[in-house]
Design a protein around this motif. Structure first.
Motif, PDB file in Angstrom:
ATOM      1  N   ARG B   6       0.838  -1.198   0.000  1.00  0.00           N
ATOM      2  CA  ARG B   6       0.000   0.000   0.000  1.00  0.00           C
ATOM      3  C   ARG B   6       0.873   1.248   0.000  1.00  0.00           C
ATOM      4  N   ASN B   7       1.901   1.180   0.809  1.00  0.00           N
ATOM      5  CA  ASN B   7       2.840   2.287   0.934  1.00  0.00           C
ATOM      6  C   ASN B   7       3.434   2.682  -0.409  1.00  0.00           C
ATOM      7  N   GLU B   8       4.052   1.712  -1.039  1.00  0.00           N
ATOM      8  CA  GLU B   8       4.752   2.035  -2.275  1.00  0.00           C
ATOM      9  C   GLU B   8       3.797   2.463  -3.375  1.00  0.00           C
ATOM     10  N   GLU B   9       2.604   1.913  -3.289  1.00  0.00           N
ATOM     11  CA  GLU B   9       1.609   2.293  -4.281  1.00  0.00           C
ATOM     12  C   GLU B   9       1.302   3.784  -4.167  1.00  0.00           C
ATOM     13  N   THR B  10       1.026   4.212  -2.959  1.00  0.00           N
ATOM     14  CA  THR B  10       0.747   5.636  -2.727  1.00  0.00           C
ATOM     15  C   THR B  10       1.937   6.500  -3.107  1.00  0.00           C
ATOM     16  N   LEU B  11       3.102   6.061  -2.664  1.00  0.00           N
ATOM     17  CA  LEU B  11       4.314   6.825  -2.958  1.00  0.00           C
ATOM     18  C   LEU B  11       4.498   6.998  -4.459  1.00  0.00           C
ATOM     19  N   HIS B  12       4.302   5.903  -5.158  1.00  0.00           N
ATOM     20  CA  HIS B  12       4.442   5.949  -6.610  1.00  0.00           C
ATOM     21  C   HIS B  12       3.407   6.874  -7.224  1.00  0.00           C
ATOM     22  N   HIS B  13       2.215   6.821  -6.663  1.00  0.00           N
ATOM     23  CA  HIS B  13       1.145   7.655  -7.201  1.00  0.00           C
ATOM     24  C   HIS B  13       1.452   9.136  -7.003  1.00  0.00           C
ATOM     25  N   ILE B  14       1.963   9.461  -5.827  1.00  0.00           N
ATOM     26  CA  ILE B  14       2.347  10.856  -5.562  1.00  0.00           C
ATOM     27  C   ILE B  14       3.429  11.297  -6.534  1.00  0.00           C
ATOM     28  N   LEU B  15       4.451  10.457  -6.663  1.00  0.00           N
ATOM     29  CA  LEU B  15       5.568  10.778  -7.545  1.00  0.00           C
ATOM     30  C   LEU B  15       5.082  10.987  -8.976  1.00  0.00           C
ATOM     31  N   SER B  31       2.455  24.092  -6.392  1.00  0.00           N
ATOM     32  CA  SER B  31       2.532  24.035  -4.939  1.00  0.00           C
ATOM     33  C   SER B  31       2.303  22.612  -4.454  1.00  0.00           C
ATOM     34  N   MET B  32       2.766  22.350  -3.266  1.00  0.00           N
ATOM     35  CA  MET B  32       2.550  21.042  -2.667  1.00  0.00           C
ATOM     36  C   MET B  32       1.058  20.769  -2.493  1.00  0.00           C
ATOM     37  N   SER B  33       0.313  21.804  -2.185  1.00  0.00           N
ATOM     38  CA  SER B  33      -1.138  21.630  -2.055  1.00  0.00           C
ATOM     39  C   SER B  33      -1.736  21.165  -3.374  1.00  0.00           C
ATOM     40  N   ALA B  34      -1.265  21.748  -4.470  1.00  0.00           N
ATOM     41  CA  ALA B  34      -1.784  21.365  -5.786  1.00  0.00           C
ATOM     42  C   ALA B  34      -1.483  19.900  -6.075  1.00  0.00           C
ATOM     43  N   ILE B  35      -0.265  19.482  -5.759  1.00  0.00           N
ATOM     44  CA  ILE B  35       0.099  18.086  -5.973  1.00  0.00           C
ATOM     45  C   ILE B  35      -0.757  17.172  -5.104  1.00  0.00           C
ATOM     46  N   ALA B  36      -0.927  17.578  -3.851  1.00  0.00           N
ATOM     47  CA  ALA B  36      -1.724  16.771  -2.927  1.00  0.00           C
ATOM     48  C   ALA B  36      -3.145  16.603  -3.443  1.00  0.00           C
ATOM     49  N   GLU B  37      -3.703  17.708  -3.872  1.00  0.00           N
ATOM     50  CA  GLU B  37      -5.087  17.663  -4.349  1.00  0.00           C
ATOM     51  C   GLU B  37      -5.196  16.777  -5.590  1.00  0.00           C
ATOM     52  N   ALA B  38      -4.263  16.989  -6.537  1.00  0.00           N
ATOM     53  CA  ALA B  38      -4.294  16.208  -7.775  1.00  0.00           C
ATOM     54  C   ALA B  38      -4.093  14.724  -7.504  1.00  0.00           C
ATOM     55  N   ALA B  39      -3.295  14.416  -6.489  1.00  0.00           N
ATOM     56  CA  ALA B  39      -3.014  13.011  -6.178  1.00  0.00           C
ATOM     57  C   ALA B  39      -4.087  12.416  -5.267  1.00  0.00           C
ATOM     58  N   GLY B  40      -4.929  13.261  -4.711  1.00  0.00           N
ATOM     59  CA  GLY B  40      -5.980  12.774  -3.836  1.00  0.00           C
ATOM     60  C   GLY B  40      -5.505  12.344  -2.460  1.00  0.00           C
ATOM     61  N   VAL B  41      -4.426  12.950  -2.011  1.00  0.00           N
ATOM     62  CA  VAL B  41      -3.932  12.666  -0.646  1.00  0.00           C
ATOM     63  C   VAL B  41      -3.743  13.990   0.091  1.00  0.00           C
ATOM     64  N   SER B  42      -3.517  13.880   1.382  1.00  0.00           N
ATOM     65  CA  SER B  42      -3.291  15.100   2.148  1.00  0.00           C
ATOM     66  C   SER B  42      -1.872  15.602   1.921  1.00  0.00           C
ATOM     67  N   LYS B  43      -1.711  16.893   2.068  1.00  0.00           N
ATOM     68  CA  LYS B  43      -0.398  17.481   1.867  1.00  0.00           C
ATOM     69  C   LYS B  43       0.605  16.888   2.860  1.00  0.00           C
ATOM     70  N   ALA B  44       0.133  16.706   4.087  1.00  0.00           N
ATOM     71  CA  ALA B  44       1.022  16.151   5.120  1.00  0.00           C
ATOM     72  C   ALA B  44       1.515  14.767   4.744  1.00  0.00           C
ATOM     73  N   ASN B  45       0.679  14.046   4.037  1.00  0.00           N
ATOM     74  CA  ASN B  45       1.074  12.693   3.635  1.00  0.00           C
ATOM     75  C   ASN B  45       2.241  12.741   2.651  1.00  0.00           C
ATOM     76  N   ILE B  46       2.224  13.721   1.788  1.00  0.00           N
ATOM     77  CA  ILE B  46       3.359  13.869   0.871  1.00  0.00           C
ATOM     78  C   ILE B  46       4.637  14.094   1.670  1.00  0.00           C
ATOM     79  N   PHE B  47       4.530  14.936   2.688  1.00  0.00           N
ATOM     80  CA  PHE B  47       5.716  15.219   3.503  1.00  0.00           C
ATOM     81  C   PHE B  47       6.105  14.010   4.354  1.00  0.00           C
TER      82      PHE B  47
END
Lengths: 211, 211
Positions: B6-15, B31-47
DNA sequence: GGACAAACCGACCGGTCGGTTAGTACAATG
DNA sequence: CATTGTACTAACCGACCGGTCGGTTTGTCC
């Protein structure tokens, strides 16, 4: 001092500073505060002269385009035979890009990125202008019999323009590649290009036919 | 489902999302917010997965470089005579750029802008790689007698690479210029180029001498 | 010298930036 | 069952963004 004189001086100075920074780092990377600080004026003063960041950018680009356009005028009407005219154009175009590298960078940045808007159209006009001018030269050279008649002058122009643009925008990295002796010598670059462009790459002794 | 999957899947999706956006708009514009929104995850999760915006960008670029590098492998060892090898390389290189246009754009963006840092070095490595590979091919063709021995293989490689890169990054605007029939036809572009590159532009009947 | 406008500035606005914190959900380990 | 570690989020932080506001200076005209 007339009232408008001081005004235009400052305005010009702001615009000039903005062009430097926009050309170097791009629109999004440069803040109005940064421009204000670099220009030595208050941020509010910039907004007094330009109604928005976008307008400041557009006007920066417009100035760059005007400069580029006017320097093209002196370029196209070269003398000599076909090859000399083409080489003259390439040399002049390249020379102009480097001499006004800030303006060229500003325009190229906008041409390559293709976000919609006035800026895009402005930059593309300059590009199209250079392009059409070149096509006309090539077509004329072709009519005079210097170039093979089977060639497409539009493609030839693309090749020429592309060769120049690529050199300009990649000059920095080209200098650091092994064996590059034309890295900071545009004339040498043009000369080597013309050698191939004119004679082709086939050895002369067997350039009769063979595809 | 194993925990790391699950982890790597999300990571790959963010990337993956980040690569899209960075390639389209550039580092500063996204912006990181834009990436988060487009990826469908929270900004904090990206960090949580990437320690900073810079690292996310670097890893985006690294992935693009890896892809580009691995697809180069299959490209260089072409068959046929010198001209076929060169044309094959050009065609494959151009094809690869368009097929992986996101990656190419990401890399090119970093090559052309020349801000210092790890990113710059990564992108330049890819560029240098393509370049050196091409120089080797050209030098070999030259040794085989297909190319004039007076030509500088480094310059010839620059010409070839530049022709391709320019077409790739200017394709959009080329399509809207008058008379351009190769605007969205890379093969036609390469063919026309090879015609000039191989035969030269002088009419065959008077290609004996004259500089 | 008083009226007026343009040039200019410090301070401030709402909003967004990159990044952090506190805490929840949950599966694995003992 | 308690503990631990990871994936994940809502809410938040100070800094900075583009842009505005009230007010001061400066030069012009009458």
């Amino acid at each position: 001092m007339p009232p408008s004189s001081r005004n235009e001086e400052t305005l010009h100075h702001i615009l000039d500073t903005a062009m430097d920074l926009f050309a170097r780092d791009g629109f999004d990377s440069i803040s109005m505060s940064a421009i204000a600080e670099a220009a030595g004026v208050s941020k509010a003063n910039i907004f007094h002269h330009f109604k928005s960041k976008d307008e400041l950018y557009i006007q920066s680009l417009r100035r760059a385009c005007d400069a580029s356009h006017s320097s093209l005028e002196a370029m196209a009407n070269g003398e000599g035979d076909a090859w000399q005219r083409i080489e003259g154009f390439l040399r002049a175009h390249l020379h102009q890009m480097f001499q006004q590298s800030r303006d060229s960078r500003l325009i190229l940045r906008e041409v390559v990125e293709n976000r919609p808007g006035t800026a895009q159209r402005l930059a593309q006009d300059v590009f199209r202008n250079n392009f059409n001018r070149l096509v006309a030269i090539i077509a004329e050279c072709q009519r005079s019999g210097a170039l093979r008649s089977t060639l497409d002058p539009v493609f030839v122009s693309t090749l020429l323009l592309g060769t120049n643009v690529f050199f300009f925008q990649s000059q920095e990295i080209l200098q650091h590649l092994e064996g590059v002796d034309f890295g900071n010598d545009p004339d040498r670059y043009v000369r080597q290009f013309m050698d191939i462009f004119q004679h082709g790459t086939l050895p002369i002794e067997n350039s009769q036919e063979e595809v």
